[in-house]
Scaffold this motif. Structure first.
Motif, short mmCIF file in Angstrom:
data_model
loop_
_atom_site.label_atom_id
_atom_site.label_comp_id
_atom_site.label_asym_id
_atom_site.label_seq_id
_atom_site.Cartn_x
_atom_site.Cartn_y
_atom_site.Cartn_z
N UNK A 109 0.90 -1.06 -0.03
CA UNK A 109 -0.02 -0.14 -0.05
C UNK A 109 0.76 1.38 -0.01
N UNK A 110 2.15 1.15 -0.20
CA UNK A 110 2.81 2.35 -0.04
C UNK A 110 3.48 2.78 -1.46
N UNK A 111 3.67 3.89 -1.80
CA UNK A 111 4.30 4.26 -3.16
C UNK A 111 5.45 5.32 -2.91
N UNK A 112 6.24 5.09 -1.79
CA UNK A 112 7.39 6.09 -1.32
C UNK A 112 8.57 5.03 -0.94
N UNK A 113 9.73 5.48 -1.40
CA UNK A 113 10.76 4.68 -0.74
C UNK A 113 12.11 5.88 -0.50
N UNK A 114 12.78 5.57 0.71
CA UNK A 114 13.76 6.36 1.26
C UNK A 114 15.02 5.75 0.80
N UNK A 115 15.54 6.34 -0.22
CA UNK A 115 16.83 5.80 -1.03
C UNK A 115 17.91 6.60 -0.42
N UNK A 116 18.87 5.85 0.31
CA UNK A 116 20.05 6.36 0.73
C UNK A 116 21.17 5.53 0.69
N UNK A 117 22.59 5.91 0.74
CA UNK A 117 23.42 4.91 0.58
C UNK A 117 24.67 5.60 1.16
N UNK A 118 25.92 4.95 1.12
CA UNK A 118 27.23 5.54 1.07
C UNK A 118 27.53 6.46 0.47
N UNK A 137 10.23 5.33 -14.59
CA UNK A 137 9.53 4.88 -15.91
C UNK A 137 8.51 3.54 -15.46
N UNK A 138 9.35 2.88 -14.65
CA UNK A 138 8.54 1.63 -14.03
C UNK A 138 7.27 1.96 -13.21
N UNK A 139 7.68 2.92 -12.17
CA UNK A 139 6.48 3.30 -11.22
C UNK A 139 6.36 4.52 -11.34
N UNK A 140 5.51 4.99 -12.41
CA UNK A 140 5.04 6.51 -12.62
C UNK A 140 4.77 7.29 -11.30
N UNK A 141 4.07 6.76 -10.27
CA UNK A 141 3.57 7.67 -9.30
C UNK A 141 4.69 7.27 -7.98
#
Ligand code: SF4
Length: 364
Positions: A109-118, A137-141
């Motif tokens: 049910x989510x459409x957000x990711x918190x994308x982080x790295x080094x 492109x794959x996940x437009x929203x």
């Protein structure tokens, strides 16, 4: 006005100011943090929260932390997550793995990711542009809440671009908002003792100000309970409050305690009382940041729920995946039904939200 309230109720001058709805100074915040009782801090922070959030709603978001790489050359002594370049446990996630994690988040049910790295010296801006474009492109929203300010500084340096150009290109490729990671304590005397090769406090602030100026929102964070003083914590909050006065771009403040397990810095974790005191003072002092988020990931579900009585109005994320705090040996989980139950137990109404704190409706 304040003096009259103070005389009538026998309150300290700073407590009277809080009750009167006046802005407190950094010195007054230090006084509160150092001398006021936990219960009085809780009552004052609760009052301030109720003034800002009158409907008894506590929000949360369904999302996932995805750490695209653990390779890092910043060498933070408080971090158990990173591997130095060349280490055989270093990784860069294949894009297919990131897509799979996002698809799982959608299923919940989510459409957000918190994308982080080094700070991976091999990844320049074209890596991020390609990644963001392909994900959108794959996940437009999809909402990409991605890259801490020190990562943006790192990318601008390895890509030989200005910070403004870096942000502009990342935004054009699909970056939606910036997480507040990497702030730790913004006071440079503290930063110099904690990390070798990471953005300064001013650089962190400048990236967020630049992001706000181009229309992106971001969050503000603080990691405390290590080598900093209480005055350093308030100084950190002063810098955030001043930036927020200028731009209004922070949607929330999130504070958490240093987790010493498996770190070079080591030591003891701050107490629960210290966590709650600090969150209460944050609610009182940061009068221009509307939302204060619980850190149940470091504190556990029970203290996370208790923090709702200390000025906190958001339970953060379901955090379907978390790798940084767990690398220090602290593992706490809360799924959506558990967050909903904790919020109701604490006497509030749970509500889903997005990164902008727009309400998405009651839980299913
Ligand atoms: S906290 Fe971030 S910047 Fe510091 S070593 Fe860990 S991954 Fe690198």
């Amino acid at each position: 006005m304040t003096e009259r309230i103070e005389r009538r109720r026998g309150l300290s001058p700073v407590s009277a100011k809080v009750l009167a709805g006046e802005r407190i100074t950094p010195d007054e915040a230090v006084t509160l943090l150092e001398t006021e009782s936990l219960s009085a801090l809780g009552m004052m922070a609760d009052l301030v929260r109720r003034r800002m959030h009158t409907d008894g709603i506590v929000t949360y978001i369904i999302d996932r932390n995805v750490n695209y790489t653990n390779v890092c050359n910043a060498f933070c002594t408080f971090c158990a997550f990173y591997r130095q370049p060349g280490h055989d446990e270093g990784y860069v996630l294949p894009i297919e793995d990131i897509e799979k994690k996002i698809a799982e988040t959608y299923e919940l049910g989510g459409n957000q990711i918190l994308l982080q790295g080094g700070h991976n010296p091999k990844l320049k801006i074209d890596y991020y542009e390609d990644l963001f474009r392909r994900l959108k492109q794959r996940f437009p929203d999809l909402w990409l809440h991605a890259l801490s300010a020190p990562e943006v500084i790192h990318i601008h340096k390895v890509s030989r671009l200005t910070v403004a150009e870096t942000l502009k290109r990342l935004r054009a490729a699909g970056l939606d908002s910036l997480p507040g990671g990497g702030a730790e304590i913004l006071v440079d005397d503290v930063r110099k003792r904690l990390m070798k090769n990471k953005a300064s406090g001013q650089e962190w602030l400048d990236v967020h100000e630049d992001a706000h100026r181009v229309g992106m929102r971001s969050t503000a964070t603080m990691m405390f309970g290590h080598i900093e003083s209480r005055a350093d914590r308030v100084e950190h909050m002063r810098m955030l409050r001043e930036l927020q006065d200028r731009t209004g771009g922070f949607t929330a403040f999130i504070g958490w305690t240093f987790q010493p397990g498996n770190t070079e810095l080591g030591g003891q974790e701050a107490t629960t009382a210290e966590y709650l005191r600090t969150m209460a003072v944050a609610r009182i002092f940061l009068d221009n940041i509307r939302n204060i988020q619980a850190s149940w990931v470091t504190q556990g579900s029970k203290v996370g729920a208790a923090s709702l009585a200390f000025g906190v109005n958001d339970m953060g994320s379901t955090m379907i995946e978390e790798n940084v705090v767990s690398a220090a040996g602290t593992v706490n989980h809360m799924n959506e039904p558990e967050i909903v139950a904790a919020v109701r137990d604490a006497g509030f109404i749970p509500m889903r939200r997005n990164m902008l704190y727009e309400r998405l409706g009651a839980p299913n």
